[in-house]
Write a protein that holds these residues in place. Structure first.
Motif, PDB file in Angstrom:
ATOM      1  N   ASP A 193       9.714  11.608 -20.123  1.00 20.56           N
ATOM      2  CA  ASP A 193      11.080  12.059 -20.383  1.00 20.56           C
ATOM      3  C   ASP A 193      11.882  12.160 -19.086  1.00 20.56           C
ATOM      4  OD1 ASP A 193      10.709  12.186 -23.110  1.00 20.56           O
ATOM      5  OD2 ASP A 193      10.140  14.309 -23.089  1.00 20.56           O
ATOM      6  N   GLN A 194      11.271  12.700 -18.047  1.00 18.41           N
ATOM      7  CA  GLN A 194      11.960  12.796 -16.761  1.00 18.41           C
ATOM      8  C   GLN A 194      12.277  11.408 -16.217  1.00 18.41           C
ATOM      9  OE1 GLN A 194      10.537  15.406 -13.665  1.00 18.41           O
ATOM     10  NE2 GLN A 194       9.639  16.838 -15.131  1.00 18.41           N
ATOM     11  N   MET A 195      11.322  10.490 -16.322  1.00 16.38           N
ATOM     12  CA  MET A 195      11.547   9.131 -15.827  1.00 16.38           C
ATOM     13  C   MET A 195      12.701   8.467 -16.580  1.00 16.38           C
ATOM     14  SD  MET A 195       9.460   8.405 -13.284  1.00 16.38           S
ATOM     15  CE  MET A 195       9.050   6.646 -13.196  1.00 16.38           C
ATOM     16  N   LYS A 196      12.759   8.713 -17.872  1.00 15.99           N
ATOM     17  CA  LYS A 196      13.834   8.124 -18.679  1.00 15.99           C
ATOM     18  C   LYS A 196      15.195   8.701 -18.290  1.00 15.99           C
ATOM     19  CE  LYS A 196      15.064   7.161 -23.506  1.00 15.99           C
ATOM     20  NZ  LYS A 196      14.655   7.342 -24.933  1.00 15.99           N
ATOM     21  N   GLN A 197      15.232   9.998 -18.001  1.00 16.69           N
ATOM     22  CA  GLN A 197      16.487  10.649 -17.621  1.00 16.69           C
ATOM     23  C   GLN A 197      17.029  10.085 -16.303  1.00 16.69           C
ATOM     24  OE1 GLN A 197      15.631  14.855 -17.532  1.00 16.69           O
ATOM     25  NE2 GLN A 197      15.104  14.913 -19.713  1.00 16.69           N
ATOM     26  N   THR A 252       6.849  12.198  -7.508  1.00 15.44           N
ATOM     27  CA  THR A 252       5.435  12.485  -7.316  1.00 15.44           C
ATOM     28  C   THR A 252       4.781  12.795  -8.650  1.00 15.44           C
ATOM     29  OG1 THR A 252       3.870  14.011  -6.209  1.00 15.44           O
ATOM     30  CG2 THR A 252       6.012  14.913  -6.851  1.00 15.44           C
ATOM     31  N   THR A 253       3.467  12.683  -8.685  1.00 13.88           N
ATOM     32  CA  THR A 253       2.713  13.085  -9.876  1.00 13.88           C
ATOM     33  C   THR A 253       2.335  14.563  -9.818  1.00 13.88           C
ATOM     34  OG1 THR A 253       0.611  12.460  -8.857  1.00 13.88           O
ATOM     35  CG2 THR A 253       1.742  10.780 -10.172  1.00 13.88           C
ATOM     36  N   SER A 254       2.557  15.191  -8.660  1.00 13.47           N
ATOM     37  CA  SER A 254       2.061  16.545  -8.418  1.00 13.47           C
ATOM     38  C   SER A 254       3.200  17.544  -8.323  1.00 13.47           C
ATOM     39  CB  SER A 254       1.250  16.564  -7.115  1.00 13.47           C
ATOM     40  OG  SER A 254       1.029  17.889  -6.667  1.00 13.47           O
ATOM     41  N   GLU A 255       3.196  18.551  -9.181  1.00 13.99           N
ATOM     42  CA  GLU A 255       4.210  19.590  -9.113  1.00 13.99           C
ATOM     43  C   GLU A 255       4.109  20.377  -7.810  1.00 13.99           C
ATOM     44  OE1 GLU A 255       4.296  22.044 -12.572  1.00 13.99           O
ATOM     45  OE2 GLU A 255       4.612  20.376 -13.972  1.00 13.99           O
ATOM     46  N   ALA A 256       2.878  20.564  -7.316  1.00  8.02           N
ATOM     47  CA  ALA A 256       2.692  21.285  -6.058  1.00  8.02           C
ATOM     48  C   ALA A 256       3.343  20.526  -4.904  1.00  8.02           C
ATOM     49  CB  ALA A 256       1.211  21.498  -5.785  1.00  8.02           C
ATOM     50  N   LYS A 257       3.160  19.205  -4.888  1.00  2.32           N
ATOM     51  CA  LYS A 257       3.789  18.408  -3.834  1.00  2.32           C
ATOM     52  C   LYS A 257       5.307  18.418  -3.985  1.00  2.32           C
ATOM     53  CE  LYS A 257       0.102  15.344  -2.331  1.00  2.32           C
ATOM     54  NZ  LYS A 257      -0.268  13.948  -2.001  1.00  2.32           N
ATOM     55  N   GLY A 258       5.760  18.475  -5.224  1.00  2.00           N
ATOM     56  CA  GLY A 258       7.193  18.577  -5.454  1.00  2.00           C
ATOM     57  C   GLY A 258       7.764  19.841  -4.832  1.00  2.00           C
ATOM     58  N   ALA A 259       7.048  20.940  -4.984  1.00  2.00           N
ATOM     59  CA  ALA A 259       7.492  22.204  -4.395  1.00  2.00           C
ATOM     60  C   ALA A 259       7.513  22.112  -2.878  1.00  2.00           C
ATOM     61  CB  ALA A 259       6.575  23.344  -4.850  1.00  2.00           C
ATOM     62  N   ASP A 260       6.523  21.455  -2.305  1.00  2.00           N
ATOM     63  CA  ASP A 260       6.483  21.267  -0.853  1.00  2.00           C
ATOM     64  C   ASP A 260       7.658  20.419  -0.388  1.00  2.00           C
ATOM     65  OD1 ASP A 260       4.184  22.756  -0.642  1.00  2.00           O
ATOM     66  OD2 ASP A 260       2.837  21.027  -0.522  1.00  2.00           O
ATOM     67  N   ALA A 261       7.982  19.388  -1.170  1.00  2.00           N
ATOM     68  CA  ALA A 261       9.092  18.503  -0.805  1.00  2.00           C
ATOM     69  C   ALA A 261      10.409  19.259  -0.779  1.00  2.00           C
ATOM     70  CB  ALA A 261       9.167  17.331  -1.768  1.00  2.00           C
ATOM     71  N   LEU A 314      11.116  14.666  -9.190  1.00  2.00           N
ATOM     72  CA  LEU A 314      10.891  13.889 -10.406  1.00  2.00           C
ATOM     73  C   LEU A 314       9.395  13.695 -10.560  1.00  2.00           C
ATOM     74  CD1 LEU A 314      11.450  11.975 -12.762  1.00  2.00           C
ATOM     75  CD2 LEU A 314      12.120  10.214 -11.104  1.00  2.00           C
ATOM     76  N   ILE A 315       8.822  14.258 -11.615  1.00  2.00           N
ATOM     77  CA  ILE A 315       7.386  14.099 -11.881  1.00  2.00           C
ATOM     78  C   ILE A 315       7.198  12.778 -12.618  1.00  2.00           C
ATOM     79  CG2 ILE A 315       5.348  15.089 -12.957  1.00  2.00           C
ATOM     80  CD1 ILE A 315       6.472  16.720 -10.598  1.00  2.00           C
TER      81      ILE A 315
END
Length: 345
Positions: free
Chosen positions: A229-233, A205-214, A223-224
């Motif tokens: 950097d996260q996408m590369k990892q 997701t692009t949203s950290e808030a949605k990540g927390a909900d997930a 994964l934001i």
């Protein structure tokens, strides 16, 4: 028979009260009193004629849960009092290759949608679940597990099966790393199903808030996607991606996340979008699409939900709140699906 309903009368004005006619029961028909009806983005698009001119007045609703009140003389699968569901289809040809395979959603002669479809067998236009009741052939009626809250079951008939079908088709299993792209009505069900199947689930997701909900819904990682950097990892590490983003977007960064020979399945966006051939060729990756699911598969999904206690996260509304709900849906202001209490009609 005369039935109260709510309808869109044109692409501009709000939905309002309407009266429709339901057919008299035929031998194979099931008469269902509707308790709850989910609200899908397809309802909004149809009401606004976003996908071409609607057949007005249009009565939306294809996430239907209710109780059997009467059955035709030849009905064998259901009886009065049964708790049942109706999804996105109410008819198909039943004799083409797809129908023979239990894939009515891909009927080569075109399935009849629960609403806003021309009904080749009975004539007229189909009317959906924003109504008191519905008459459906028994082959397109589903048994609903009795241990689940009905209001939370309704969205399973569209959002649920739309995400279940690709996860099953691409054989998601225990230990697979599965990415669910986007968290909404579809994405939240993708997270729940993939987790219940034993996968390691990553919300993308692009949203950290949605990540927390997930994470609260069961995701193992977030994964934001706007973080390079996260996408590369996470590059070359996913066994399957379920892309639920509902609008056109750049799919190429997501494709780079896939391992050799793995697939990203689109279930949200239906607009054209560019694909870089090199991204596919380099790792023999696949991009695919999936449309709801057949009746047999939908029943399997409902049974799985009953066994694992899986339901949709919903906000129950009254019928007269539907126009406000449409506005909120356009703003993604719902977690994660509106459901209408049809007693309020």
């Amino acid at each position: 028979m005369t039935t109260k309903a709510y309808a869109a009368f044109n692409a501009v004005d709000p939905l309002g009260a309407h009266t429709i006619e339901r057919r008299t029961l035929n031998a194979k028909d099931v008469f269902i009193k509707i308790d709850y009806c989910g609200v899908c983005h397809s309802d909004l698009h149809t009401a606004k004629s976003d996908w071409g001119p609607a057949n007005y007045p249009a009565v939306p609703g294809h996430e239907i849960v209710g109780r059997v009140e009467a059955v035709g003389s030849e009905v064998s699968k259901f009886k009065v009092g049964d708790i049942v569901g109706v999804g996105c289809m109410v008819e198909s040809c039943q004799h083409c290759h797809s129908c023979d395979e239990g894939l009515e959603q891909y009927c080569e002669n075109g399935f009849t949608g629960t609403y806003n479809s021309k009904n080749s067998k009975y004539g007229g236009i189909t009317y959906g679940g924003y109504s008191e009741n519905i008459v459906v052939e028994e082959e397109f009626v589903l048994n609903v597990p009795t241990n689940l809250p009905l209001e939370n079951v309704a969205p399973l008939l569209c959002a649920g099966i739309t995400t279940w079908s690709p996860l099953r088709h691409w054989n998601v299993k225990k230990g697979d790393k599965v990415g669910v792209v986007g968290l909404g009505g579809l994405g939240h069900m993708g997270v729940k199903f993939a987790k219940a199947m034993g996968a390691h689930v990553v919300m993308i997701t692009t949203s950290e808030a949605k990540g927390a909900d997930a994470m609260k819904l069961g995701a193992d990682e977030v994964l934001i996607s706007k973080d390079a950097d996260q996408m590369k990892q996470h590059a070359y590490s996913f066994d399957f991606l379920l892309n639920t983003i509902p609008v056109a977007h750049d799919v190429n960064p997501y494709l780079l996340l896939l391992k050799l020979d793995k697939t990203m399945c689109m279930v949200g966006a239906i607009e054209p979008f560019p694909i870089h051939g090199g991204v596919l060729i380099n790792k023999r990756r696949n991009i695919a699409g999936s449309l709801i699911g057949g009746i047999k598969e939908t029943q399997e999904m409902l049974d799985f939900c009953g066994e694992h206690g899986i339901v949709s996260e919903v906000e129950v509304i009254n019928m007269h709140e539907i126009n406000e709900a449409y506005v909120r849906m356009q703003k993604s202001d719902v977690k994660y699906r509106f459901v209408i209490d049809m007693k309020t009609l």
